[in-house]
Design a protein around this motif. Sequence first.
Motif, PDB file in Angstrom:
ATOM      1  N   LEU A   1       0.835  -1.196   0.000  1.00 41.53           N
ATOM      2  CA  LEU A   1       0.000   0.000   0.000  1.00 41.53           C
ATOM      3  C   LEU A   1       0.871   1.248   0.000  1.00 41.53           C
ATOM      4  CD1 LEU A   1      -2.868  -0.928   2.502  1.00 41.53           C
ATOM      5  CD2 LEU A   1      -2.809  -1.154   0.008  1.00 41.53           C
TER       6      LEU A   1
ATOM      7  N   ASP B   1      -3.283   5.223   1.039  1.00 39.51           N
ATOM      8  CA  ASP B   1      -4.163   4.175   0.528  1.00 39.51           C
ATOM      9  C   ASP B   1      -5.074   3.619   1.622  1.00 39.51           C
ATOM     10  OD1 ASP B   1      -3.064   4.358  -1.977  1.00 39.51           O
ATOM     11  OD2 ASP B   1      -2.038   2.421  -1.924  1.00 39.51           O
TER      12      ASP B   1
ATOM     13  N   ILE C   1      -8.588  -1.370  -3.651  1.00 33.84           N
ATOM     14  CA  ILE C   1      -7.709  -0.368  -3.052  1.00 33.84           C
ATOM     15  C   ILE C   1      -8.036   0.999  -3.632  1.00 33.84           C
ATOM     16  CG2 ILE C   1      -5.301   0.340  -2.693  1.00 33.84           C
ATOM     17  CD1 ILE C   1      -4.501  -2.600  -3.145  1.00 33.84           C
TER      18      ILE C   1
ATOM     19  N   SER D   1      -6.852   5.260  -3.456  1.00 31.90           N
ATOM     20  CA  SER D   1      -5.820   6.216  -3.068  1.00 31.90           C
ATOM     21  C   SER D   1      -6.407   7.256  -2.131  1.00 31.90           C
ATOM     22  CB  SER D   1      -5.238   6.891  -4.310  1.00 31.90           C
ATOM     23  OG  SER D   1      -6.259   7.606  -4.992  1.00 31.90           O
TER      24      SER D   1
ATOM     25  N   ALA E   1      -7.158   2.414  -7.084  1.00 37.04           N
ATOM     26  CA  ALA E   1      -5.705   2.336  -7.262  1.00 37.04           C
ATOM     27  C   ALA E   1      -5.290   0.889  -7.541  1.00 37.04           C
ATOM     28  CB  ALA E   1      -4.991   2.856  -6.019  1.00 37.04           C
TER      29      ALA E   1
ATOM     30  N   ARG F   1      -2.350  -1.608  -7.227  1.00 36.01           N
ATOM     31  CA  ARG F   1      -1.050  -1.855  -6.610  1.00 36.01           C
ATOM     32  C   ARG F   1      -0.615  -3.269  -7.002  1.00 36.01           C
ATOM     33  NH1 ARG F   1      -0.954   3.181  -6.497  1.00 36.01           N
ATOM     34  NH2 ARG F   1      -1.955   4.269  -4.752  1.00 36.01           N
TER      35      ARG F   1
END
Length: 609
Positions: free
Chosen positions: A207, A211, A222, A224, A230, A232
């Motif tokens: 992360l 996050d 996830i 941001s 997001a 990752r």
Amino acid sequence: MCGIVGAIAQRNITPILLEGLRRLEYRGYDSAGVAVLASDGSIQRVRAVGKVIELEKALEAAPAGGHLGIAHTRWATHGKPAEHNAHPHLSQRLAIVHNGIIENHAPLRKRLIDLGYSFTSETDTEVVAHLLAHYYGEKKDLLEAFRATLGDIHGAYALAIIHQDQPETLYCARAGSPLVIGEGSDEHYLASDPLALLQVTDRFRYLEEGDYARITRTGCDIWSRDHQVAERPVKRYEHAAHSLEKGEYRHYMLKEIFEQPDAISDTLAGTLGDDHVLTAVLGPEAETRLGEIRNIHIVACGTSYHAGLVARYWIEEQAGIPCQVEVASEYRYRTVVVPDGTLLITISQSGETADTLAALRYAKDQGYLATLAICNVAGSSLVREADWRLLTHAGPEIGVASTKAFTTQLVALLWLTTALVQVRGGDAALVARNVAALRSLPGLVLQALGLEPQITALAERFANKHHALFLGRGPHYPIAMEGALKLKEISYIHAEAYAAGELKHGPLALVDEDMPVVSVAPSDSLLEKLKSNLEEVRARGGQLITFACETVEHHDDSNSVTYTLPWVEDCISPVLYTIPLQLLSYHVALVKGTDVDKPRNLAKSVTVE
């Protein structure tokens, strides 16, 4: 220092949580706890003061098992070590664990009390639990409640949450404190350090700052900081990079030199606000008493002593506090005058250095305000016996010649200096500059490591040398001392360091065409003075090797060569200029054919006087 482990699976995850906590014991803690969602839908919580083994005993007496859960090891910041302050904390139908510091916990606590919430602990974490429960009651949507909670809290945190209403979901967030999501086969995990989960997976999503995530058995979502989805990527954990194996490196020392960007990041994790330092990481007593400090004594040995010498410049210049630095083996055998309000700082990589430990024990009866240990080993004698402690999270250091332990000690000492400025009501702009400089340091160290190919070639010039001089001025004089120590430790070349202004008072007699003279030349207030000193070397035909700021004008010739480093703030310059000196000593040792990791006559942890 605190540790977080979480898991969601079809099997009982309590053994996974416990093993994760065991693997985090190196970080230091004073209590441990676990909360799991049981088959009847209730949250079962078990907590214990002391080591993880005490939590295991408590679980034997009151078993708790389930397919969703979180666990924690706590290092006291708000509230003394006690079961009621241990994590996880509960509020209504949820449980939460937290690493870091919620800076605005006091006004939030008052607000929640006014709303009718009762507190059972002195921690800042319980505030987050009640705040989340409050928003969930309003919004009836846990994700939206979590977002609202994150918008209200300020500080450094890693959070993990379970709720009875969502038995298939684990929530988490990070800001200023690390957190990783581990992937398994139809199960997922969460931890503050991937080492905690290596028994179940080596595949992680790291992360990023700000996050937050929602985790199920089969996947994770996830977002941001700005609430955008997001991605990752899953990364396979490189076991060799953090294990006790050398991996791709020829020697442990080189591996540890290249681990320094991560070691510095780990040491700073959870200690920095946006423009200030989070003093609560020292513990509640230390945080409230920092303002009482009127003098500082630093006691250490070897490389740690050099870190103390650098810190003296910082502490006296920035915090305006008189600072005295001594080698431990001398300190304990003389009559020490301890002014009122004096803090004793002891520094050691292992925390078992005999002379430093003896100095700490001797100091107990000398009337110090308090004692502080700066150390890399959480369970060491030095950490246990000091009143306060500040851990450097360098990880295991195997090579006898210390590298990452030294730079993380410098980072801890600069952080402490900044904390002293802050609590004494000093220049807020200075504090903010220090914080920004510390944040930039891992990237700058990585950039300095790029000098290795040039330094590899430079090392050949030392093949037949038996003596060398190292020069520096101001806080870089101790860095020159550290460079000389490294060279003599592993290459067996006789090396001495001098404050450059002392050349004309004796050492200049040694300089000739066969003498390498290594200097560090950052662009600071002493640069012009240093240039004059180096001209004295040049005029006598010495082999001048200079590590200089990229902004410094230089003229190389057959007897002199300059290697440039990026411009940095003065406060972090000593850390940056350490890197090429470490690389130089390593590659000279290779040329000389010595045992780099185990130099003759030396031991890693000196546990005898």
